[in-house]
Write an enzyme that holds these catalytic residues in place. Structure first.
Site, PDB file in Angstrom:
ATOM      1  N   ASP A   1       4.569  51.337  58.471  1.00 44.14           N
ATOM      2  CA  ASP A   1       4.924  49.989  58.914  1.00 44.14           C
ATOM      3  C   ASP A   1       6.398  49.850  59.265  1.00 44.14           C
ATOM      4  O   ASP A   1       6.756  49.069  60.149  1.00 44.14           O
ATOM      5  CB  ASP A   1       4.555  48.982  57.815  1.00 44.14           C
ATOM      6  CG  ASP A   1       4.565  47.549  58.305  1.00 44.14           C
ATOM      7  OD1 ASP A   1       4.081  47.293  59.419  1.00 44.14           O
ATOM      8  OD2 ASP A   1       5.068  46.675  57.573  1.00 44.14           O
TER       9      ASP A   1
ATOM     10  N   HIS B   1      11.176  44.227  67.273  1.00 43.42           N
ATOM     11  CA  HIS B   1      11.935  42.975  67.154  1.00 43.42           C
ATOM     12  C   HIS B   1      13.221  43.131  66.356  1.00 43.42           C
ATOM     13  O   HIS B   1      14.118  42.291  66.458  1.00 43.42           O
ATOM     14  CB  HIS B   1      11.055  41.889  66.528  1.00 43.42           C
ATOM     15  CG  HIS B   1      10.716  42.115  65.083  1.00 43.42           C
ATOM     16  ND1 HIS B   1       9.600  42.799  64.676  1.00 43.42           N
ATOM     17  CD2 HIS B   1      11.370  41.764  63.955  1.00 43.42           C
ATOM     18  CE1 HIS B   1       9.564  42.848  63.362  1.00 43.42           C
ATOM     19  NE2 HIS B   1      10.629  42.224  62.895  1.00 43.42           N
TER      20      HIS B   1
ATOM     21  N   HIS C   1      11.445  50.537  62.888  1.00 49.06           N
ATOM     22  CA  HIS C   1      12.657  49.798  62.509  1.00 49.06           C
ATOM     23  C   HIS C   1      13.758  50.723  61.990  1.00 49.06           C
ATOM     24  O   HIS C   1      14.901  50.698  62.466  1.00 49.06           O
ATOM     25  CB  HIS C   1      12.332  48.781  61.410  1.00 49.06           C
ATOM     26  CG  HIS C   1      11.350  47.744  61.808  1.00 49.06           C
ATOM     27  ND1 HIS C   1      11.137  47.376  63.109  1.00 49.06           N
ATOM     28  CD2 HIS C   1      10.498  46.973  61.069  1.00 49.06           C
ATOM     29  CE1 HIS C   1      10.212  46.424  63.151  1.00 49.06           C
ATOM     30  NE2 HIS C   1       9.816  46.178  61.933  1.00 49.06           N
TER      31      HIS C   1
ATOM     32  N   LYS D   1       8.464  46.326  49.207  1.00 49.86           N
ATOM     33  CA  LYS D   1       8.041  44.939  49.025  1.00 49.86           C
ATOM     34  C   LYS D   1       8.177  44.543  47.557  1.00 49.86           C
ATOM     35  O   LYS D   1       8.245  45.397  46.677  1.00 49.86           O
ATOM     36  CB  LYS D   1       6.595  44.764  49.496  1.00 49.86           C
ATOM     37  CG  LYS D   1       6.436  44.966  51.008  1.00 49.86           C
ATOM     38  CD  LYS D   1       5.022  44.649  51.458  1.00 49.86           C
ATOM     39  CE  LYS D   1       4.892  44.757  52.975  1.00 49.86           C
ATOM     40  NZ  LYS D   1       5.718  43.738  53.668  1.00 49.86           N
TER      41      LYS D   1
END
Length: 513
Positions: free
Chosen positions: A256, A199, A261, A361
């Site tokens: 992840d 995405h 990405h 994060k």
């Protein structure tokens, strides 16, 4: 502030090719991804007149629901996530094209019923037997669902109609599993039928990287090792694991974010000009970059990579707990929530230009950006002035939250003395082109409907991305971290990440809130 020669009005309608007639089958239609992103994206396409009138959706999930229940549910989802009033006339026509069937994905009877249901929808809506299957499911279902679709003849296509499959990430959990999944899928379907979705590629700034580089004659000549000192790619998040502790603790930030990405951002930033914007021409050049990334040895993993895990800290003045205190996370978890690394691309354009990557994060601000830092100008001209040092020029591609491009350069501060100040020239998409309702999935879904695979990963690209990170996965598994947690929530990661650049005489560009 930079100005456009001709600034289009914010209300200018989006012009594009309307999608092919088709049915979208969503496996996992009762899930969060469908509610937050897929359904609002479909509605936005319909509102922009980019969705065929001969279009329908069949949702499949285990939750018992009638067609009417499903339509009521999607109405609530679109109202919540589109953030504005829904056009009642448009919605009435849009909602009647939605259907639902409750079943277990492993049940063979599902695929028999699916075949009958698709035939009925085709008769009712004239979808020309074109179908694409969106696998918004757990990764463990990817292979089995495609196998059962193929066994039921639901992937067969010819010159009269097409069949396609969109697969969400994560695509495998390491190089071996990614290869195994690719081999399984390619036995059942052609590569042209498989759309591996990321995405991030739906974001305007990501799509604009190629246009920015190749349509502007002032940038491409200096986009190489002669003028560029280094490249930084940062993906910073303020949130923790947000209730995904059980999933994230088996994945970690490296799996992840980096093989998908961040590798996509590297390939678009560093690729050579393609011969055309044909899907395979673009992806050929992206793949070349991924294959040109120098393999990292075990010793280099220790010196050129950093892993971290957040501890207690504060966010917005409020105390937030450590990763190990998150729900469904073991109190002695060794999973990383932060990754930084230094990579090298071994080709003529980028030799000796380091690419620094980081993602984490619980950081001070949410921002994704690509920083292109140019080489410093010679200082000798300023040796008899009060200028003590020259700041290097930086070009920044801002991906989120605000999408845009900024250029940092030096200018003389007004006054009788030679002093330099740093100036930022900023371009923001929303300011110049107006705000367009978007979830980031509109372009990707539309491209699948018209058969354009440019923004979807090919099998070799997926495997090349995993090849880069596999040595880190192996060594980190063999040598567990001894100092977790090693950075406080609300900070820019462990001190070793800063030292990674400082050893080379460089530093990270941080973007505060």
């Amino acid at each position: 502030m930079a100005q456009l020669a001709e600034q289009p009005a914010a209300t200018t309608p989006r012009v594009g090719k309307q999608s092919d007639p088709c049915v979208m089958v969503i496996f996992g239609a009762a899930g969060d991804l469908t509610a937050r992103l897929l359904l609002p994206a479909l509605y936005n396409l319909a509102r922009a007149n980019l969705l065929s009138r001969e279009f329908a959706v069949l949702g499949v999930a285990r939750s018992p629901m009638s067609n009417e229940d499903f339509r009521k549910r999607i109405a609530d989802d679109v109202k919540e996530y589109c953030g504005e009033c829904v056009d009642s006339d448009l919605w009435e026509d849009f909602a009647r094209r939605f259907y639902y069937f409750a079943s277990d994905f492993k049940d063979d009877n599902l695929y028999t019923h699916l075949k009958d249901q698709l035939a009925q929808i085709d008769r009712d809506h004239g979808t020309h037997q074109n179908v694409f299957y969106y696998l918004a499911t757990a990764p463990s279902f990817f292979g089995p669902i495609v196998e059962k679709l193929a066994a039921a003849g639901l992937l067969e296509q010819n010159n009269d109609h097409w069949r396609r499959v969109i697969i969400e990430k994560p695509f495998g959990h390491d190089l071996e599993s990614a290869k195994a999944l690719n081999q399984q899928l390619l036995k059942l379907a052609d590569e042209k039928q498989i759309y591996r979705i990321d995405h991030y590629l739906g974001k305007e700034t990501v799509q604009n990287i190629m246009a920015f580089r190749f349509a502007n004659g002032i940038f491409e000549p200096i986009w190489n090792r002669r003028y560029i000192d280094h490249v930084q790619i940062s993906v910073a998040e303020t949130v923790g694991v947000e209730g995904r502790g059980s999933y994230f603790d088996h994945a970690g930030s490296l799996r992840d974010m980096v093989p998908n990405h961040i590798m996509q951002l590297i390939s678009l930033t560093a690729m050579e000009p393609p011969i055309s914007f044909d899907a395979n021409a673009v992806r050929d050049e992206q793949a070349k970059i991924l294959h040109a990334i120098q393999p990292i040895s075990d010793e280099e993993v220790l010196t050129r990579t950093v892993r971290g895990q957040y501890g207690d800290g504060s966010e917005g003045g409020q105390h937030v707990g450590a990763y190990r205190a998150e729900p469904d996370v073991p109190p002695d978890s060794r999973t990383e929530t932060f990754v930084a690394m230094k990579l090298a691309i071994d080709n003529w354009r980028w030799a000796d230009v380091p690419f620094y990557l980081r993602t984490g994060k619980r950081m001070p601000s949410r921002s994704t950006n690509v920083v292109i830092q140019f080489r410093r100008a010679p200082f000798v001209l300023f040796r008899d002035t009060q200028v003590e040092h020259l700041m290097p020029n930086q070009l920044v591609l801002h991906i989120q939250p605000e999408e845009g491009i900024s250029l940092q350069f030096a200018a003389k501060v007004p006054g009788p003395v030679m002093r330099l100040g740093t100036v930022d020239m900023n371009f923001e998409y929303q300011e110049y082109f107006g705000k367009q309702p978007s979830t980031g999935y509109e372009r990707l879904l539309h491209d699948c409907m018209i058969g354009d695979q440019t923004l979807f990963q090919r099998a070799d690209m997926v495997e090349a991305g995993w090849s880069v990170v596999n040595p880190m996965l192996d060594l980190w598994k063999a040598l567990p971290p001894r100092n977790f947690p090693n950075y406080a929530s609300g900070t820019w990661g462990p001190k070793e990440a800063d030292e990674l650049l400082e050893r080379d005489g460089r530093r990270w560009r941080n973007f505060e809130k």
